[in-house]
Scaffold this active site. Structure first.
Site, PDB file in Angstrom:
ATOM      1  N   HIS A 208     -33.192  22.150   1.816  1.00  0.00           N
ATOM      2  CA  HIS A 208     -33.464  20.718   1.685  1.00  0.00           C
ATOM      3  C   HIS A 208     -34.856  20.586   1.067  1.00  0.00           C
ATOM      4  O   HIS A 208     -35.860  20.904   1.707  1.00  0.00           O
ATOM      5  CB  HIS A 208     -33.407  20.047   3.056  1.00  0.00           C
ATOM      6  CG  HIS A 208     -33.487  18.559   3.002  1.00  0.00           C
ATOM      7  ND1 HIS A 208     -32.753  17.737   3.827  1.00  0.00           N
ATOM      8  CD2 HIS A 208     -34.225  17.715   2.227  1.00  0.00           C
ATOM      9  CE1 HIS A 208     -33.032  16.473   3.561  1.00  0.00           C
ATOM     10  NE2 HIS A 208     -33.929  16.441   2.594  1.00  0.00           N
ATOM     11  N   ARG A 292     -39.934   4.768   1.661  1.00  0.00           N
ATOM     12  CA  ARG A 292     -40.983   4.514   2.654  1.00  0.00           C
ATOM     13  C   ARG A 292     -41.900   5.721   2.702  1.00  0.00           C
ATOM     14  O   ARG A 292     -41.666   6.733   2.045  1.00  0.00           O
ATOM     15  CB  ARG A 292     -40.356   4.309   4.037  1.00  0.00           C
ATOM     16  CG  ARG A 292     -39.410   5.455   4.414  1.00  0.00           C
ATOM     17  CD  ARG A 292     -38.923   5.387   5.834  1.00  0.00           C
ATOM     18  NE  ARG A 292     -37.800   6.272   6.087  1.00  0.00           N
ATOM     19  CZ  ARG A 292     -37.870   7.582   6.266  1.00  0.00           C
ATOM     20  NH1 ARG A 292     -39.046   8.192   6.193  1.00  0.00           N
ATOM     21  NH2 ARG A 292     -36.787   8.306   6.498  1.00  0.00           N
TER      22      ARG A 292
END
Length: 450
Positions: A208, A292
């Site tokens: 990831h 964000r």
């Protein structure tokens, strides 16, 4: 520049934002639930407002209560942090309509990137590789079966809205699909009030990898390198580092260029993160965009010297990105361990209660972001994150050595924490060699460390 920023969050990220505002000469307002009255972010803000009882729905997710706090304190901007309302397009839209600056992307961007299927289509238009799968939400179980047969098993069912691992299920064989479909759809409905799912091919043993970007109002977008986020449990990250042990200069440039193209395609503004899966052959695929500030932003700050939270505030105030940001280079290596109030020996059961003893580590290259202290009472209503421990070194080996030392120095007494798990992971030869993937922790448990 803003005169006063209201921080619509709690815990360590609220304190982090307050610190950035203080360095910029901006006054701050802390909002808090009744359970957080004694939290450090309340103590160190210039003003504070209680916005309701402990449950998030009655406080930190209560848009009316937060906007009322903005009005009574005359704040001119809101920083949402992460979680709660940070990626809520309705909240951002109301702020825009009321003339309050939302320190984050515009509401239309939150809507587009919050819809995972639309985010996928946007990235395809930008020429960013995506995981093979459905082009949008699948209508029903029959269509899911058709798509699964087309892309090939194993597959991943994913909620169209939301994140954090909710509404996600891996399906290895066709006979598992029906049960997984109903479970994922029900979970998506319960978590995000939307049961819609889409289907992707499941990439086995991927890493990831995420790329930090900054974008101003004038169309300039830069990337600050990548983070390795493969050490995770149920899709919740536990350890992150920058740079990734698997990414060299050429791949870093390709990842960064893809992230920038995607951000420009959607008209992105402010800080964001483009997330990818990296397979064993070095191919990468877009999975989602986080609109964000990220929990793991400190590792990027440590290796680039860029204060990402300050950058968020400056961009929201209309400041353009400087040319120097496009030339930022990676210096050294940084690792972050998320210390949670959970018991690894009891299936990570969350814990609450009084912190009876607390000592934060220090020394060269060590940073601790936390909101807890001795005699702090951990409430049972919120995320279990207690602290983020970050270690920087000139090399990965030095960062690992410093992290080991810091973990041994870190004392949190009174409640179970994940400190023992982090110490064990740091000793594992595969982790030290950088041989990790998203299933690392499952194999780690099987070897009897926990």
């Amino acid at each position: 520049m803003f005169e006063k920023v209201l921080v619509a969050n709690r815990g360590e990220i609220a304190l982090r934002i307050i610190r950035a505002c203080k360095e910029l000469g901006i006054k701050t307002v802390a909002v808090h639930s009744e359970a957080d009255a004694n939290s450090l972010h309340v103590r160190f803000a210039d003003e504070d407002v209680c916005i309701g009882p402990p449950p998030p729905s009655a406080s930190y997710n209560n848009i009316s209560a937060i906007l009322s706090a903005v009005e009574v304190t005359n704040a001119d901007a809101v920083h949402p942090g992460y979680g709660f309302l940070a990626e809520n397009p309705l909240f951002a839209e109301i702020c825009e309509a009321c003339g309050i600056t939302f320190i984050g992307p515009p509401s239309h961007v939150l809507s587009r990137m919050g819809d995972k299927a639309e985010a996928r289509r946007t990235m395809e238009r930008a020429g960013v590789p995506v995981v093979p799968g459905s082009r949008g939400p699948v209508e029903d179980l029959d269509e899911a079966k058709e798509v699964a047969e087309e892309v090939g098993y194993p597959i991943m069912l994913k909620a169209v809205w939301g994140g954090g691992g909710r509404g996600m299920r891996v399906v290895q064989e066709p006979e598992e699909l029906e049960k997984a479909w109903h479970v994922a759809s029900s979970e998506a409905q319960a978590s995000f009030s939307n049961p819609a799912l889409y289907v992707e091919r499941y990439i086995e043993r991927p890493r990831h990898i995420e790329v930090q970007i900054l974008a101003d109002r004038y169309g300039k977008v830069v990337h600050l390198g990548e983070r390795e986020c493969s050490i995770q449990r149920r899709h919740q990250k536990l350890i992150e580092e920058s740079p990734s042990p698997a990414v060299g200069p050429e791949l870093r440039e390709r990842l960064g260029e893809a992230a920038v193209r995607g951000a420009k395609e959607v008209g992105y503004c402010n800080a964001g993160t483009v997330e990818f899966l990296l397979d064993e052959d070095g191919n990468f695929y877009f999975i989602e965009m986080n609109t964000r500030i990220q929990v793991e932003h400190p590792v990027t700050e440590m290796v680039t010297g860029v204060d990402i939270v300050k950058a968020q505030i400056l961009i929201a105030a209309g400041e353009p990105l400087t040319d120097e940001l496009a030339e930022v280079s990676i210096s050294g290596h940084a690792i972050e361990c998320r210390i949670n109030a959970e018991d690894p020996e009891k299936d990570f059961m969350p814990s609450s209660g009084m912190v009876t003893g607390f000592h934060a580590p220090g020394g060269p290259g060590i940073r601790v972001d936390t909101h807890i202290y001795a005699s702090y009472k951990i409430p049972p209503y919120y995320d279990s994150l207690l602290a983020k421990l970050i270690a920087w070194g000139h090399t990965r080996e030095e960062a690992l050595s410093r992290m080991e030392r810091a973990l041994d120095e870190f004392v949190i007494e009174g409640v179970p924490t994940t400190l023992p798990l982090h110490r064990a992971i740091l000793r594992d030869h595969r982790f030290r060699e950088g041989d990790v993937d998203v299933d690392f922790l499952e194999n780690f448990k099987m070897e009897g460390w926990i």
